[in-house]
Each structure stands twice: as structure tokens, then as C-alpha cells.
Design a protein around this motif. Structure first.
Motif, PDB file in Angstrom:
ATOM      1  N   TYR A 206      46.218  13.106  -8.868  1.00 51.15           N
ATOM      2  CA  TYR A 206      45.728  14.195  -9.710  1.00 51.15           C
ATOM      3  C   TYR A 206      46.796  15.134 -10.239  1.00 51.15           C
ATOM      4  CZ  TYR A 206      41.156  12.880  -7.811  1.00 51.15           C
ATOM      5  OH  TYR A 206      40.022  12.205  -7.458  1.00 51.15           O
TER       6      TYR A 206
ATOM      7  N   TYR B 282      27.680  17.054  -9.277  1.00 45.55           N
ATOM      8  CA  TYR B 282      27.109  16.372  -8.119  1.00 45.55           C
ATOM      9  C   TYR B 282      25.599  16.185  -8.319  1.00 45.55           C
ATOM     10  CZ  TYR B 282      31.414  17.083  -5.356  1.00 45.55           C
ATOM     11  OH  TYR B 282      32.698  17.064  -4.873  1.00 45.55           O
TER      12      TYR B 282
ATOM     13  N   SER C  70      39.610  22.927 -13.595  1.00 47.38           N
ATOM     14  CA  SER C  70      38.868  23.226 -12.381  1.00 47.38           C
ATOM     15  C   SER C  70      38.702  21.922 -11.606  1.00 47.38           C
ATOM     16  CB  SER C  70      37.495  23.792 -12.742  1.00 47.38           C
ATOM     17  OG  SER C  70      36.586  23.557 -11.689  1.00 47.38           O
ATOM     18  N   TRP C  71      39.100  21.917 -10.352  1.00 54.42           N
ATOM     19  CA  TRP C  71      38.981  20.702  -9.553  1.00 54.42           C
ATOM     20  C   TRP C  71      37.762  20.773  -8.639  1.00 54.42           C
ATOM     21  CZ3 TRP C  71      41.841  16.715 -10.983  1.00 54.42           C
ATOM     22  CH2 TRP C  71      43.003  16.958 -11.702  1.00 54.42           C
ATOM     23  N   SER C  72      36.743  21.499  -9.063  1.00 52.56           N
ATOM     24  CA  SER C  72      35.555  21.647  -8.222  1.00 52.56           C
ATOM     25  C   SER C  72      34.837  20.318  -7.993  1.00 52.56           C
ATOM     26  CB  SER C  72      34.582  22.646  -8.860  1.00 52.56           C
ATOM     27  OG  SER C  72      34.216  22.198 -10.151  1.00 52.56           O
ATOM     28  N   ALA C  73      35.083  19.322  -8.847  1.00 51.18           N
ATOM     29  CA  ALA C  73      34.417  18.029  -8.644  1.00 51.18           C
ATOM     30  C   ALA C  73      34.963  17.305  -7.415  1.00 51.18           C
ATOM     31  CB  ALA C  73      34.580  17.155  -9.878  1.00 51.18           C
ATOM     32  N   LEU C  74      36.171  17.635  -7.000  1.00 52.36           N
ATOM     33  CA  LEU C  74      36.711  17.028  -5.776  1.00 52.36           C
ATOM     34  C   LEU C  74      35.979  17.619  -4.578  1.00 52.36           C
ATOM     35  CD1 LEU C  74      38.839  15.963  -7.664  1.00 52.36           C
ATOM     36  CD2 LEU C  74      40.591  16.888  -6.193  1.00 52.36           C
ATOM     37  N   THR C  75      35.885  16.841  -3.497  1.00 56.01           N
ATOM     38  CA  THR C  75      35.184  17.364  -2.326  1.00 56.01           C
ATOM     39  C   THR C  75      36.015  18.458  -1.663  1.00 56.01           C
ATOM     40  OG1 THR C  75      36.188  15.783  -0.816  1.00 56.01           O
ATOM     41  CG2 THR C  75      34.146  15.104  -1.886  1.00 56.01           C
ATOM     42  N   THR C  76      35.338  19.244  -0.821  1.00 49.19           N
ATOM     43  CA  THR C  76      36.023  20.324  -0.112  1.00 49.19           C
ATOM     44  C   THR C  76      37.200  19.772   0.701  1.00 49.19           C
ATOM     45  OG1 THR C  76      33.884  21.381   0.078  1.00 49.19           O
ATOM     46  CG2 THR C  76      35.645  22.281   1.421  1.00 49.19           C
ATOM     47  N   GLN C  77      36.988  18.651   1.362  1.00 48.73           N
ATOM     48  CA  GLN C  77      38.046  18.058   2.177  1.00 48.73           C
ATOM     49  C   GLN C  77      39.239  17.679   1.301  1.00 48.73           C
ATOM     50  OE1 GLN C  77      38.166  17.339   5.777  1.00 48.73           O
ATOM     51  NE2 GLN C  77      40.227  17.321   4.962  1.00 48.73           N
ATOM     52  N   GLN C  78      38.970  17.115   0.148  1.00 48.09           N
ATOM     53  CA  GLN C  78      40.064  16.714  -0.740  1.00 48.09           C
ATOM     54  C   GLN C  78      40.855  17.918  -1.205  1.00 48.09           C
ATOM     55  OE1 GLN C  78      37.701  14.443  -3.581  1.00 48.09           O
ATOM     56  NE2 GLN C  78      38.720  12.576  -2.924  1.00 48.09           N
ATOM     57  N   ARG C  79      40.163  18.986  -1.542  1.00 43.67           N
ATOM     58  CA  ARG C  79      40.872  20.182  -1.980  1.00 43.67           C
ATOM     59  C   ARG C  79      41.672  20.792  -0.831  1.00 43.67           C
ATOM     60  NH1 ARG C  79      36.128  23.350  -4.345  1.00 43.67           N
ATOM     61  NH2 ARG C  79      34.893  21.530  -3.793  1.00 43.67           N
TER      62      ARG C  79
ATOM     63  N   GLN D 175      28.546  15.552  -0.101  1.00 43.33           N
ATOM     64  CA  GLN D 175      29.873  15.502   0.501  1.00 43.33           C
ATOM     65  C   GLN D 175      29.715  15.097   1.954  1.00 43.33           C
ATOM     66  OE1 GLN D 175      32.757  18.540   0.024  1.00 43.33           O
ATOM     67  NE2 GLN D 175      31.714  19.458  -1.726  1.00 43.33           N
TER      68      GLN D 175
ATOM     69  N   ASN E  25      29.916  20.875 -10.836  1.00 39.76           N
ATOM     70  CA  ASN E  25      30.797  19.804 -10.361  1.00 39.76           C
ATOM     71  C   ASN E  25      30.179  18.427 -10.574  1.00 39.76           C
ATOM     72  OD1 ASN E  25      28.826  19.823  -8.428  1.00 39.76           O
ATOM     73  ND2 ASN E  25      30.133  20.530  -6.764  1.00 39.76           N
TER      74      ASN E  25
END
Lengths: 487, 246, 303
Positions: free
Chosen positions: C69, A246, C131-140, A292, A244
């Protein structure tokens, strides 16, 4: 005389810091002593957002960019992967044969430049006069081809012009991605931007004074070094990133020059004697870590370190000018600092700090086979900026920046203690009337003012004159408004 | 003194609420009736010709049909009868208790039998396969949840039911010529026309009803009818057909 | 003095323009996207995601993320009619019907929030869904809430109960051979072909729910499965079916150990991946030449 400009910010939710930065309460213009040269340069175009990718992948610009051209973390992960989405559909064979990965970007604009302490034919002595220029103008243009040649082989060719259509290459490279099946090993060869988390090529400022980071180009008065971390360099870069993006690292091995072609420095160097190029190589290291933080967003921090050398002795000349790539008597310099990117909901903060040191021979433009005079020492300076963005929504962003450079130790005894200190303020906004998957358009408005003490103010093309004394503060401001578009 | 009246009023309200709740819970069956609505579904115009199905991709099934099976989206019989038209009460009726007898759907020779199966909401449905080849049952509803299950040879029937009334097309992905319908209704008064195009809805109580006829190609037609006693009302539906099928 | 005046008036003028445009474009974003259930939330990875109104710092959070997105492909109504949809194959998911391919729940039931989260984190290889793994967990998590907000089914229906996947038994060649028998008996080859090349007799006529042609998975090329890459993911695929595609569920037909046998056999079809199952199978084949009955023979015809 003091002029106050007051800007009201109705309806926006501002944090205290945001208010300070982007709702400037006053602008002070002071006419002081010595004459200053006029330099008014059109903002040179920066590397773009690339609608060619929007067309290829069917995503709107906002998917990869916080506000184009600045990348968001999804866009950075895409770029780290070698401009690949990673869905087995990145190789050009999956596109219609008529797809051509090209994007053009230019900004027709109106701009206004105002510089204090200028010497003209009419005013030939201190304190000089203030020169104001304004009018409609064009920016330079980027014509960018980038994407994949094949799966895991990506490329970029960026010929770029100034506003008179004089071309040079801003970048040109090939990159081998995901070597040994791992995203931790990617190799880029060519002419490219250093891996700056806060990229000067993809930022949201375009005016003559605001369209560059002072810290990315500053060299103390009398210093023969020609390096700036904002300049694209030629060499090899090994980069790796987590899935990702990061966590990322970069190691680059670069020619010891300003990144120009033909083994020389930039083709825009004013005199042949500025071709300070030798046979050594520089190193650049950076490491990025992202954290995060729940509902706030992603916070990233990137310590970096640049170690380089520049020659000081030129024994091989032709026609009085040093032959490119033949300098010797190398003396070192380094840059070390931290670039960071913090999010607080819709607010983005980009603090930057850099500590720099140039060897005494470089600081005094002295050949290394000559002894140092008393008072000559290494030049040390510190600088930083804090930039903030407020994204009202994906189509409207407010930006502001305060930047400073402070000399810690003057290398050159001819300089005063404050010679070279810079303060710079910029703020503005970009509004994107359309945000879709084929082309981009932004209305850009910006105000920027710099105060440089005893030096030629930094500008986008490096022209200008030295002020009368080495403690004269030169104020230079620009206003710019234009339509920034790309297809 | 005033408090006493309030208490009495409250008790009355509670009693009324309780009794109406009980009445609702009792959910009486529709009053038993003895009237009948009967008639015929016919067509005017030239109907499309049903095409023979090419089952060469499944030779085992192809062998069972000589001459080949034809498509079934508009099935007509002389002189002018339309088969597989579902006629039902679409307004004015009460749903009644859910039947426990399962509706049945068969796969025989790579063909759905019957072409249209009618059932009530929540009525059990059993889907059988009699073929030596695998099928998958893929109903394509919009109001009900869609599912897709494999049914190889010699496997037990699939048991299911539908919770909302809908006309659900059914297909088999393995054998693309297989098309059918599950018609899920919330009335117990329905019929499906046979080869003579006739239908009869029995056991209707007096009242005002809307009778609707549905044909998969030509949509629906509705007529209102009023029942006053135990009479037999005649109702006919005529569909205008065109010589081409969709 | 005059110059400062020009600058000042220019700035005020542009500020007026700014405020006018800000209001316009704010309306543009928020009114275009229409959810059915504005109060929809999601619970995944310890985070609560929201479609609308995440509080001071996160106003209209799911909407803003969706606008940024997703809207280009999935459309402002979440129905897969984004501006790019006509040039994309396979087409973007229509969230209004709430039918999803990759679930841990039985066919015909809604997926869990975790299923949706895994889908957007992983993306779908060979499609345009990244893959949207670059978005944070909260965003997903917020985006999941937004996805759910487009269909009324999520208001009344609960997700199905995730199927239980027992631990994978040890790989043996007998397991592979039993799996091969199952592949034959269940007639998977009708669509996937006897060698899993996606060239079975019915392959060319397969269509998805919208009537668009859709090819069956080609095991030989070895791209990642739609719904994951592990053996557990493969188990889940045929035990829950890929709703909205021709791929049915075999949950009623296979016992868990039979399902694991099938997984082991299917791995031998992924010849480009050089799986351990393939190595084991090849070894056995070399030692027992000509003993295997060929696959893909229609019953009763001998061909």
C-alpha cells in the motif's frame, strides 16, 4: 487409460484445502462414446486493472488489487465511491491537462485445447474422437476509459475486442455518486456488470475453460432463457455503501435481455431466432456485509437475488426473425444465492452457491399460448464453486477452483436426469515481475478441465455442437500460458 | 576451603564494581586548568556582499532599520576578520557540569540577536521578543526534536533546552528573512568571534585537544593542539571565501 | 498420449520457472524495505500491530502491507522518496525524521499510536494520502508499527502527553467576538489573511521543513482540516501546532476558554460551510453595523 499428473508444492505453506485444490494429484482423461464437436476459443479478455488510476493517484497496482485484476477491499471502496479517493482531488481538473484516463490490456499467450467426443469429417459417428489444438495466440483486448467527469460524476467506457479486433462494448455508463451528500445513494445508468462480490470480470483465470464461471452462464439443455449473472446488463443501478464499503446494497432495474445493444440480445447470438427480447424488466438485489476477524482479515458475504422474465411469444417478425424488443408471453425465472469472500491470513477463499429456477415454458422453449405437455415442468438447478487464492506476496498468487452444477429438476422431459451436470477444475498461478505505479505485467499459467454431461460444453463464445446422447460426458481441457500486460 | 576463596573473590569483585560505579557517579568536573588557546579567524579571497533585507511586509520593523538591515550568513570586518564563527573543543575535553545561567536569544526589529547563540547541552535557553509584531520560533534540528511555537508581542520568553549537540538553524515563518542558529555543544570551552575575529578558550588542563571552527556557510575546520602546562597557545583559522553566498 | 506429454512437460517447465521466480521476487520485496527497528510494535484499538514477524499466519506482516500500500509514495526506506514522490504535491511524509503534523501531543514530541492510527484512517484531504479505513483495524495497527520502525527516535523517546481538551462551552456570539480579538492579537491573519483566505502578507513565502512552498489553510473554501473536521480537532490543531509546517503551537499563549473562543471565531471564516457560528455572527453584525474594527492592521502603522 489414466494419466496422472503430479505437482509438487515445495516450500509453500498449504492448508489441507489449498493442497487439494491447487496441487491436483491426478487428472483423468477418459475416452467414451459419442462424438463431440470441437470448439477452441481464444480466451476473451476481461475487464482490467487500470494503470490509469495508478498514474492518477500515484499508487502501485497492489494498493487496490489483491493481485490485479481482482480488487482488494481498499480498491472496492475506491470503486464504490465512483473511482474517487475522496480527497477533493478526484475531479479531472486536478490532473495535468495531458492526463488521459485510458488503459489497454491484452494477453499474448500459448494455449492448448483438448476436447473429447468430437465429430469431424473423418469421424462421423459415436463415440467420436478427441481433438487437440495448440499454438501461440492473442487474447482479446480491452481499451478502457474510466474515471471521473467531475467531482461525484464518474463514467466508464469499455470497448473490447476479441482476438480478431472485432469490437463491442463491454460496459459504458455514467454514475452519479454520493447523491444528497451521502455515500448511501449512487445511481448508475448504462451497460454494466451486476454487482457480484465475486466478479467474473476481475478474476484471475484466463483460459478457454477456466476463464468463466460455469454457474454465471449455465442454462439447462432446451431452455430458451439467455440470462447469466456474469453477463453485463443494461439498466439503472442504485447502490449504497458504508464509508469503508464493509456494508453495501444494490438494487438494479434492467432490460429483460442479455444486455446487448439495439434492444437485442448479445450480438454474438448464433441465429436471429436467439433474439429473445421483450418489453419487460428484470430486478437484481444484493447486500454485502463485511466482518473484521482480527488477525485473519476481513470476511464478506453477499446474498443476492435476481428476478427476471423472458418472452416466449413473438408475433411481430421481419424476414422470419422476431423484431427486437417486441416479444410477449413473459415467463419468470430467478436466481438466488450467496457469494462470499473469506480471508485466512494470506489465503483467500471464495465460496459461491446459487439456486436457480426457470419457468416451465422457458425450460421447454415453448410459447406461452400453447399448453404444457405432460412431463414439462420448471427447471431447477443448484450450483456452486469454491475458489481459493494463496498470495505468497503482492507479486505472486496461486489460484484454484472447483465448480459444479447439478440439475435438481429437469424442466424438459427429453433430458435425462444428469443432462447438464457440470464439474470443472482449474488451477494456476500469476507472477507479477513488476508491481509499480505506471503499468502492469503478469506471467499467467493455468490448467482447466471441465466435464459436461449431455450438453455442449460452456465456452467463452458459445460455439460447439451437441453431443450424441444427453448423457454423454464431454471432457474438455485447456492449458494456457501467456503474458498479461496493461498500460 | 575452596568455597572460602570463591567468597573472597566475589567480595573483591563486588567492591571493585561498587567503587568504579561510585567514581563514575561522582562525575568529576574536568580538572581545572589554566592554559589558553587563542587566535583569530580570518578569510582569504573575496567575500560575498551581504544583501539588504526588504522588510516592507512588516513596516513596523522596516522603520527601525535605516539603512536596512543586511543578511548575516557571511559577516566580515576589515581587514579580514570573520564574525560569528564558533570555535570550540571538539575532542579531548570533558563536558563538565551543566551551566545554570540561561543562554539568551532576542528578536528585535524582526532580526535575531545574536545571529548565532551558543550554549551547552541541557543549558536553559530563553527566547525573548521585543517586537510589536508576532513571531514564531521554528528551530529546524535533525538530531533534536523539532518544535514550532508562536510568540506574539508582550508575551513571556520561551524557556527551552536542547539535549543533543547540534548546529540548529532557526527561522521565523512569518518573517522569512529571519535566520539564525542555535549552536549546542557538549564542551564548556567555546567562543564566538566578534568583529575583530578573535577568540580565546581559557581554563584548559594539560592534554591533547582538537579545536574546531564552524562558520555557517563554509563549514568546519579543525586543528589539533597539545597543552602541557599553563601556556597560551596561538591557533589561527583561515577560511577560503568565494564572492557568492548560498 | 503425446498431447498429454506436452501438457505435462509444459507444466513441469512452468513449475520450475515458478519456483525460480518465486525466490527472486520474495527477495525483491523483503530486501528493498529497510526498517531501523524490526521489533517495533504498536498498540491501538486493543490490537497489537507488528512491523515484522506477526506469527505463522502473518509473517512479515507490516512489511507486506507497507509494500502493498505505501511504498509507491513513501519509498522503501520510509523517507518519502517513493517512485511517485516527484509528481506529488504536497510531498509524502518522511518517516525517518518522526515529525508528524497531526498529533494530540505538544509540539516537538512524538505522536501517540492513536494519533497515527487516526491519521491513516482519515487520510488527508487535498493531498494524495487516501483514507485507509477500508483496511481492517489489525492491518492499520501493523502499518502504524511499520511507520514507527523507520525512525530511531521511537526506540528511545516516549510519545508526549496528549493535551487535555476541556468540553466545549456553549456557543455564544460573545465567544465569537472574543475569538475575533484573539485572531487579531495573535496575528493569525499574517499568514491566513484577515478573512482567512490564506492570503496574508506572509503567505506567499511560507515553506515547510524541506524548503518546499506550502500554502496556509484557506478557511473560506471549507475543505476538511488536515487533522479532522470537528471543533475538537480544530482546537487540537492550534494547541499542538502542525510540526514540520509553519503552523506553530499556541499552547503557551491561550487558556482553554480562550482557545474555544478562537475555535468559534474560526468557524465563521468557513463561509462555504454555513456553520451555526457564522449564522450567529451574521445576525449580530446585521444588528450592529459598522461596530467591528477591521482585522489585519499592522500595529503602529494604521494600515
Amino acid at each position: 487409460m489414466v494419466t496422472r499428473s503430479l505437482l509438487k508444492c515445495k516450500g509453500a505453506r498449504w492448508s489441507l484445502l489449498g493442497s487439494f485444490l491447487t496441487c491436483a494429484a491426478s487428472i483423468i482423461l477418459v475416452l467414451l462414446g459419442a462424438a463431440q464437436p470441437a470448439y477452441t476459443l481464444p480466451p476473451i479478455q476481461k475487464v482490467a486493472a487500470i494503470p490509469a488510476f495508478a498514474r492518477k493517484y500515484g499508487l502501485p497496482c497492489s494498493a487496490c488489487h489483491t493481485a490485479w485484476p481482482e480488487l482488494n477491499y481498499f480498491g472496492l471502496a475506491f470503486r464504490d465511491r465512483g473511482y474517487q479517493m475522496g480527497n477533493d482531488r478526484d475531479s479531472p481538473i486536478w490532473q495535468d491537462p495531458s492526463y488521459w484516463p485510458v488503459t489497454a490490456r491484452i494477453t499474448p499467450n500459448w494455449h492448448w485445447e483438448n476436447t473429447s467426443h468430437q465429430l469431424t469429417d473423418e469421424v462421423t459417428e459415436a463415440p467420436g474422437t478427441t481433438v487437440t489444438q495448440s499454438g501461440f495466440d492473442l487474447s482479446g483486448m480491452d481499451l478502457w476509459l474510466t474515471g471521473t467527469l467531475f467531482k461525484n460524476i464518474s463514467f466508464s467506457i469499455l470497448p473490447t475486442t476479441d482476438n480478431t479486433a472485432t469490437w463491442h462494448f463491454e460496459n459504458a455508463f455514467v454514475r452519479f455518486d454520493n447523491l444528497a451528500g451521502s455515500e448511501w445513494l449512487n445511481v448508475k445508468v448504462g451497460h454494466f456488470e451486476l454487482d457480484n462480490l465475486i466478479s467474473e470480470k476481475r478474476f484471475l483465470f484466463l483460459s478457454a475453460n477456466g476463464g468463466l464461471y460455469q454457474n454465471y452462464h449455465f442454462i439447462p439443455a432446451g431452455d430458451s432463457n439467455n440470462f447469466g449473472i456474469g453477463d453485463n446488463q443494461s439498466g439503472v443501478e442504485v447502490q449504497g455503501h458504508s464509508a469503508n464499503s464493509y456494508t453495501r446494497y444494490t438494487v438494479a432495474f434492467l432490460s429483460s435481455n442479455e444486455g446487448g445493444v439495439g434492444l437485442t440480445s448479445s450480438v454474438l447470438a448464433p441465429t436471429p431466432a436467439d433474439n429473445f427480447t421483450g418489453r419487460t424488466y428484470d430486478w437484481f438485489f444484493s447486500f454485502t456485509k463485511g466482518f473484521q476477524t482480527g488477525s485473519l482479515g476481513l470476511q464478506r458475504i453477499e446474498p443476492f437475488f435476481y428476478y427476471g422474465q423472458r418472452p416466449t411469444v413473438f408475433n411481430q417478425m421481419v424476414g422470419g426473425a422476431p423484431l427486437a424488443g417486441t416479444g410477449t408471453g413473459n415467463k419468470p425465472f430467478y436466481r438466488v444465492g450467496v457469494q462470499s469472500d473469506f480471508f485466512l491470513g494470506k489465503f483467500e477463499f471464495l465460496p459461491f452457491f446459487q439456486h436457480s429456477e426457470d419457468n416451465a415454458y422457458l425450460a421447454n422453449s415453448l410459447a406461452s399460448n400453447t399448453p404444457l405437455s405432460p412431463g414439462m415442468q420448471n427447471a431447477i438447478w443448484n450450483g456452486g464453486f469454491i475458489e481459493s487464492h494463496y498470495y505468497w506476496n503482492p507479486q505472486l498468487v496461486f489460484v484454484g477452483r472447483y465448480e459444479l452444477v447439478r440439475m435438481g429438476q429437469q424442466g424438459n422431459p427429453l433430458n435425462a436426469g444428469t443432462t447438464g451436470n457440470i464439474d470443472a477444475y482449474s488451477f494456476g498461478y500469476r507472477w507479477y515481475p513488476i508491481m509499480f505505479s505506471r503499468a502492469g505485467l503478469a506471467w499467467h499459467t493455468e490448467y482447466s478441465i471441465t466435464k459436461s454431461i449431455g450438453i455442449m460444453p460452456l465456452s467463452l463464445d458459445g460455439s460447439g455442437y451437441l453431443p450424441a446422447t444427453n448423457t454423454t460426458p464431454v471432457w474438455s481441457s485447456s492449458v494456457m500460458a501467456g503474458f498479461d500486460f496493461d498500460f | 576451603m575452596q568455597r572460602k576463596y570463591i567468597v573472597i573473590l566475589a567480595l573483591v569483585v563486588v567492591a571493585a564494581a561498587l567503587s568504579s560505579a561510585l567514581l563514575m557517579l561522582a562525575a568529576p568536573a574536568p580538572p581545572a586548568g589554566s592554559a589558553t588557546v587563542a587566535g583569530k579567524v580570518t578569510y582569504t579571497g573575496t567575500p560575498p556582499k551581504m544583501k539588504p533585507i526588504d522588510m516592507s511586509k512588516e513596516p513596523v520593523c522596516a522603520k527601525e532599520h535605516n539603512p536596512p538591515e543586511t543578511t548575516e550568513n557571511v559577516v566580515t570586518h576589515p581587514p579580514d576578520a570573520l564574525e560569528y564563527v564558533v570555535v570550540y573543543i571538539s575532542a579531548g575535553d570533558q563536558p563538565g557540569p551543566t551551566p545554570t545561567q540561561a543562554a539568551r536569544y532576542d528578536q528585535k526589529g524582526c532580526v535575531y540577536t545574536p545571529h548565532v547563540a551558543v550554549m551547552q547541552v541541557n543549558q536553559p535557553l530563553e527566547i525573548y521578543t521585543d517586537d510589536p509584531v508576532a513571531h514564531n520560533i521554528h528551530p529546524m534540528p535533525k538530531a533534536n526534536p523539532e518544535w514550532n511555537k508562536s510568540q506574539p508581542p508582550n508575551t513571556p520568553p520561551i524557556q527551552t533546552k536542547w539535549e543533543k549537540p547540534e548546529f540548529i538553524p532557526v527561522k521565523c515563518n512569518i518573517h522569512p528573512w529571519m535566520h539564525g542558529y542555535f549552536v549546542v555543544l557538549n564542551t564548556s570551552h567555546y567562543a564566538i568571534t566578534g568583529e575583530d575575529g578573535s577568540f580565546s578558550l581559557k581554563g584548559l588542563a594539560p592534554g591533547k585537544y582538537t579545536v574546531t571552527a564552524w562558520q555557517e556557510q563554509y563549514g568546519t575546520q579543525s586543528q589539533d593542539v597539545t597543552i602541557s602546562g599553563s601556556e597560551t597557545k596561538t591557533l589561527n583559522f583561515v577560511f577560503k571565501v568565494l564572492p557568492y553566498a548560498f | 498420449m503425446k498431447n498429454k506429454f506436452i501438457a505435462l512437460s509444459f507444466f513441469s517447465g512452468s513449475l520450475v520457472l515458478l519456483l525460480a521466480t518465486a525466490t527472486t521476487c520474495l527477495a525483491q520485496i523483503d530486501h528493498n524495505i529497510v526498517s531501523v527497528t524490526k521489533t517495533m510494535t504498536s498498540n491501538v484499538e486493543g490490537k497489537t500491530g507488528r512491523a515484522y514477524d506477526g506469527g505463522q499466519l502473518r509473517p512479515d506482516v507490516g512489511v507486506q502491507l507497507f509494500r502493498r500500500y505505501c511504498v509507491g509514495c513513501h519509498g522503501p526506506a520510509g523517507n518519502g522518496q517513493g517512485e511517485n514522490a516527484q509528481w506529488i504535491d504536497p510531498k509524502p511524509r518522511d518517516f525517518t525524521v518522526a515529525t508528524f503534523e497531526c498529533r494530540s501531543t505538544p509540539t516537538g514530541t512524538l505522536p501517540t499510536d492513536e494519533d497515527l492510527f487516526n491519521s491513516i484512517t482519515r487520510g488527508f484531504v487535498t493531498t494524495r494520502m487516501p483514507s485507509w479505513s477500508a483496511l481492517t483495524t489489525q492491518q492499520r495497527a501493523d502499518l502504524i508499527a511499520m511507520v514507527k520502525s523507520f525512525s530511531p527516535r521511537w526506540e528511545n523517546e516516549k510519545p508526549g502527553t496528549p493535551i487535555t481538551i476541556p468540553p466545549e462551552p456553549t456557543l455564544t456570539v460573545d465567544s465569537v467576538l472574543r475569538g475575533r480579538e484573539i485572531f487579531d492579537k495573535l496575528q493569525c491573519w499574517k499568514c491566513h489573511g484577515p478573512e482567512g483566505h490564506g492570503d496574508g502578507p506572509s503567505a506567499s513565502t511560507l515553506t515547510n521543513d524541506k524548503g518546499e512552498p506550502i500554502p496556509p489553510y484557506n478557511f473560506a473554501i471549507g475543505t476538511r482540516f488536515k487533522c479532522g473536521a470537528t471543533n475538537q480537532d480544530l482546537y487540537r490543531i492550534f494547541m499542538t501546532g502542525l510540526d514540520s509546517t509553519p503552523m506553530p503551537s499556541f499552547a503557551d499563549l491561550l487558556k482553554p476558554d480562550e482557545a474555544w473562543d478562537l475555535v468559534h471565531f474560526l468557524r465563521t471564516l468557513q463561509v462555504s460551510l454555513k456553520t451555526p457560528e457564522l449564522a450567529l455572527f451574521k445576525q449580530w453584525e446585521a444588528a450592529h453595523p459598522g461596530q467591528l474594527k477591521p482585522l489585519g492592521q499592522n500595529p503602529g502603522t494604521g494600515d
